[in-house]
Structure formats: structure tokens, C-alpha cells
Design an enzyme around this catalytic site. Sequence first.
Site, PDB file in Angstrom:
ATOM      1  N   LYS A   1      30.723 -10.953  70.539  1.00  0.00           N
ATOM      2  CA  LYS A   1      30.647  -9.495  70.710  1.00  0.00           C
ATOM      3  C   LYS A   1      32.005  -8.937  71.130  1.00  0.00           C
ATOM      4  O   LYS A   1      32.511  -7.957  70.573  1.00  0.00           O
ATOM      5  CB  LYS A   1      29.570  -9.180  71.757  1.00  0.00           C
TER       6      LYS A   1
ATOM      7  N   GLU B   1      24.523  -6.292  70.850  1.00  0.00           N
ATOM      8  CA  GLU B   1      24.239  -5.164  69.968  1.00  0.00           C
ATOM      9  C   GLU B   1      25.490  -4.805  69.185  1.00  0.00           C
ATOM     10  O   GLU B   1      26.544  -4.629  69.754  1.00  0.00           O
ATOM     11  CB  GLU B   1      23.808  -3.978  70.844  1.00  0.00           C
TER      12      GLU B   1
ATOM     13  N   CYS C   1      32.732   1.013  74.305  1.00  0.00           N
ATOM     14  CA  CYS C   1      32.917  -0.434  74.125  1.00  0.00           C
ATOM     15  C   CYS C   1      34.361  -0.918  73.963  1.00  0.00           C
ATOM     16  O   CYS C   1      34.760  -1.876  74.620  1.00  0.00           O
ATOM     17  CB  CYS C   1      32.142  -0.906  72.909  1.00  0.00           C
TER      18      CYS C   1
HETATM   19  C1  UDX Z   1      31.687   0.082  68.513  1.00  0.00           C
HETATM   20  C2  UDX Z   1      31.396  -1.050  67.503  1.00  0.00           C
HETATM   21  O1  UDX Z   1      31.651  -0.565  66.171  1.00  0.00           O
HETATM   22  C3  UDX Z   1      29.963  -1.513  67.642  1.00  0.00           C
HETATM   23  O2  UDX Z   1      29.704  -2.598  66.761  1.00  0.00           O
HETATM   24  C4  UDX Z   1      29.742  -1.940  69.091  1.00  0.00           C
HETATM   25  O3  UDX Z   1      28.420  -2.361  69.264  1.00  0.00           O
HETATM   26  C5  UDX Z   1      30.066  -0.813  70.048  1.00  0.00           C
HETATM   27  O4  UDX Z   1      31.395  -0.362  69.830  1.00  0.00           O
HETATM   28  P1  UDX Z   1      31.170   2.687  68.635  1.00  0.00           P
HETATM   29  O5  UDX Z   1      32.010   2.676  69.869  1.00  0.00           O
HETATM   30  O6  UDX Z   1      29.838   3.354  68.691  1.00  0.00           O
HETATM   31  O7  UDX Z   1      30.875   1.193  68.168  1.00  0.00           O
HETATM   32  O8  UDX Z   1      31.968   3.411  67.454  1.00  0.00           O
HETATM   33  P2  UDX Z   1      32.994   2.959  66.308  1.00  0.00           P
HETATM   34  O9  UDX Z   1      32.511   3.518  65.034  1.00  0.00           O
HETATM   35  O10 UDX Z   1      33.289   1.518  66.321  1.00  0.00           O
HETATM   36  O11 UDX Z   1      34.302   3.786  66.693  1.00  0.00           O
HETATM   37  C6  UDX Z   1      35.027   3.549  67.886  1.00  0.00           C
HETATM   38  C7  UDX Z   1      36.227   4.476  67.966  1.00  0.00           C
HETATM   39  O12 UDX Z   1      37.220   4.136  66.997  1.00  0.00           O
HETATM   40  C8  UDX Z   1      35.889   5.952  67.724  1.00  0.00           C
HETATM   41  O13 UDX Z   1      36.571   6.744  68.657  1.00  0.00           O
HETATM   42  C9  UDX Z   1      36.383   6.193  66.326  1.00  0.00           C
HETATM   43  O14 UDX Z   1      36.684   7.524  66.076  1.00  0.00           O
HETATM   44  C10 UDX Z   1      37.613   5.297  66.298  1.00  0.00           C
HETATM   45  N1  UDX Z   1      38.013   4.946  64.927  1.00  0.00           N
HETATM   46  C11 UDX Z   1      37.188   4.229  64.126  1.00  0.00           C
HETATM   47  C12 UDX Z   1      39.260   5.330  64.466  1.00  0.00           C
HETATM   48  O15 UDX Z   1      40.022   5.969  65.195  1.00  0.00           O
HETATM   49  N2  UDX Z   1      39.631   4.991  63.199  1.00  0.00           N
HETATM   50  C13 UDX Z   1      38.824   4.296  62.363  1.00  0.00           C
HETATM   51  O16 UDX Z   1      39.235   4.025  61.223  1.00  0.00           O
HETATM   52  C14 UDX Z   1      37.557   3.895  62.845  1.00  0.00           C
END
Ligand code: UDX
Length: 466
Positions: A222, A162, A278
Amino acid sequence: MNIKRICCIGAGYVGGPTMTVIAQKCPHIKLTVVDINESRIAAWNSKDLNKLPIFEPGLDKIVEEVRGRNLFFSTDIDEAINEADMIFISVNTPTKNYGKGKGMASDLKYIELCARQIAKVSRQNKIVVEKSTLPVRTASAIKSILDNTGNGVHFQILSNPEFLAEGTAIQDLLKPDRVLIGGDASTKEGEVAIQALIDVYLNWVPKEQILTTNVWSSELSKLTANAFLAQRVSSINAMSEICEKTGADIREVSKAIGMDSRIGSKFLNASVGFGGSCFQKDILNLVYIAKSYGLNEVADYWEQVVIMNEHQKKRFSDNIVSTLYNTVSGKKITFLGWAFKKNTNDTRESAAIRVADDLLNERAEISVYDPKVTEERIYEDLNYLGTRSSIENKRLLTINKDPYRACKNSHAIAILTEWDEFKNYDWKNIYKNMEKPAFVFDGRGLLNKEELEIIGFIYYNIGTGN
Ligand code: UDX
Ligand code: ADP
């Protein structure tokens, strides 16, 4: 092979939204989502859509449309397994907190339990799809459990990782960049299984976006995608510390490098550190896999992404303490946001937890407001750390359902989640009711510094240090 019934084991952040979207796009398929957690299933079945266990923009509307039509939530796991042609395994795979691989490897006990249950109750051949993030070669473990049931039932194992991100899950599911399906195309049965899953997705995903690989490539892809994304965040966070020392502005640096088409603009926001279920788990898993093959340099390379993330969180709390004249003891500090990112009620690995723990160790009094996270969740997150007793946590950290009251009489505000609503607050009013001098700390580049300065805030952004 035409799939008519799907069962999904695990009604969480992945299983729930994914099955909801499949149900909407495939009205001819009956989907049953099962879970051992009775209260979670009850919440999915709740008449009041605000009580769904997961907050995800757009999810409630689709649940309303498909629930009871071709989407069902149940605790009768055996029956759902037995009647399904295809079973998705969407259970949690946290980092192991005991024994070999403690703190690094994925805990596969939930996956193994699922495999054993499928093996025990299945009476006809089935396709089993791994949806949870799993270490490379997990499919072979699942296969060996399933192949040794002795009741003549045959299973095909597919990996279908996913890629949805929380907060945008529905959009990501409706319009995925790609769908990845790993399977064993070298056998006729394997090929049939792969095609059966492709046919499900073809109901709404263009065929050019459906990619097939062998099972191991799919599993490793993944982990690789998450490691690369997390690495970008740690890289920009590392640069933010250099910016603070040199007077450069991390937002300007992000913008400048993001315009390089080879680099691209996404995932370049300096932050309090990445959270979520993740990134950390998958990287630690990758590190563990590399170590287990004796690839120590590879392991060290990826581990640094996690080390950098821990450093960033610590730096944020240190910055608060030093700005508040090196003591926060007895001072009220307000947290706006507890979730690991906006538009979700998920708090797993949220930077807020660590920052709160650090500040409570300094004897601060914390007041928290988050628009979607429940009070119970916040205390569970803190209690899970085991740093203090639950009574102590309750005494030192209070939760407020009203943001203005949460901010009243506080010495500082720390914005831990970039919820959009924070931008629309009456900040002048908030400022008026704070202790002076009042500070606001922002780890995500949220509030406009100039606006805050006009009303007399001393503004600190961990990304710019000024
Ligand atoms: C992530 C992956 O994007 C997704 O494809 C996978 O299936 C699961 O893990 P998610 O954990 O839901 O998804 O959120 P994501 O948007 O990737 O953000 C992860 C973390 O990184 C968050 O805490 C977010 O705030 C942080 N982040 C993201 C930053 O600090 N800076 C950024 O520029 C982007
Ligand atoms: P994810 O983000 O991967 O979806 P969650 O923790 O939100 O993770 O959801 C996983 C769900 O799987 C939980 O609701 C948990 O109760 C459920 N689960 C775990 N093991 C089993 C099992 N053996 N049978 C059924 N459900 C399970």
C-alpha cells in the site's frame, strides 16, 4: 467460515463507501458502520441524501438502496463489535504532530484505541481486518494488544489495504484492479480467516484479481503504490518547471512520454501539487520507516518526492504574486475550487490551503467558491495552520456560494480544483466583471488557453508558464 455480520470502525472516506458497496454486493451480510463522531453518524443516517457526510459520485444511490436493509450506521460501538464475526478498522491515521517521529510517523493512537476496545468487549473469536494505511508491522502491535486480553477470545489479523481513489471510489470498489489480502497462511486459523475475507469479495470480484500475501507485504504494498503514484506527479511537476524555463510545453511532453507503453499515460498531469490524505502521509511514513532501519539514502530518495510537492505549491503562489506586478496586497483573488481534487468534498492536504496561506501572508483578499466543500471546512483548514487568528482569516478570506459573485471585481482567478463545471461557465461574463488586466491561473491544465485569450484573459498555466 461464513461471515454473517461485519462491523466497520470509522465512518469516513474509506469505511463509508467500502461498506456501502459490500452491503450492496452481499445482501446476506449485515454490516454496521460505527464511529465516535455522533454528528457524522447522524449525517450518514440523514433522510436527505445530499446531507451525507461524504460526497462521492454514485454513493447516495447505493446508500439509499442498502441503508436500513443490511447496512446500518451507529454510535453503539461495543454492540456492533460484539455481534460481528469480522471487524474492519477504518479509522484515520494522520501524521504524528507531537513527540517521536513528529511530522513523519503515523499516529497510531486511534488504531490502538480501537484494538483496546475490541479486546475489551469481544466475547467470541473474531477476524480483525486493517483497512487504514498503516506502517509496516502495525498488525503485530494490534495482535499483541488483542492476544493479551486474558478472556480466551482468539483474533486473526488480516491486512486488506484500500486502493480506492476519492472521486472515483464507487467505481474503484465495484471494479478494483486487484484486492490485496495479507494474512498468516502458515496456521490453519490464519488460512480460514483469509478464505473468509476472500469469500466476501468473491461476491463480485473475479478470483484472479484477489491476491494474497503475508501481512507485511500487504502493508508495504500500500505504501509502495502511493509512493510510486506520488512520485509520478512530482516527476512531471519537476519537468513542468524545466518546461517553463525552456519554452517546452509540459502537456506535449506528458503526452509524448505517456505513449511509451513502458511508462503509460496515467498520473502525468502537471498540477499545483498533489494533495489528499494518503500521498504525503504514506511517503513520510515510508521515509520514517527507512530512517528507523538506518537506510538514509532510501529515506532521502523518497523524501524528495514530498519536497518537490511543497516547492510546486510555493511556485504557484509566487507566480501569482510576480504576475500581479509583485504585489497582491489589497487585491481580490478568487479561488475556484478548494477540494484536493474534483468530485470530492475532501480537503485534506489540498494545495489550495497552502496557496491561500501564502497569498494571505502577502495581504491578498481571497474569495473562494467550491461546489461541495463547506464554509466551516475551509475556515477549519486555514485556522489549523495557526498562521493567523480565526478572526483574521474570516476577515481576509470570504466564501461565496455563487461563482460569478466570487469572481466579481477580482484581479485574478486561481483554479485550484479541476471541477468539470468550471469549463462550462460564461467566461466572457466573468471577464467583464473583473479588474483589468485580468489573469487566470490554472494548475491542472483545465481551461482552453485559446478560448480565454479570445475574451482577453491573460492566461497563466503553471505547467507551461505561458
Ligand atoms: C490515492 C491513491 O490513488 C489511492 O489508491 C489510495 O488508496 C489513496 O490515495 P486519492 O488521494 O484519493 O487516492 O487521489 P488520487 O487520484 O491518487 O490523487 C492524489 C493527488 O494527486 C490529487 O491531489 C491529484 O489532483 C494529484 N494528481 C493526480 C496530480 O496532480 N496529477 C496527476 O496526474 C494525478
Ligand atoms: P479515512 O479517509 O481513512 O476514511 P476519515 O478521517 O474520513 O479517514 O475517517 C476516519 C473516521 O474514524 C472518523 O470519522 C473518526 O471519527 C473515526 N474514528 C477515529 N477513531 C475512532 C475510534 N476509536 N472509534 C470509532 N471511530 C473512530
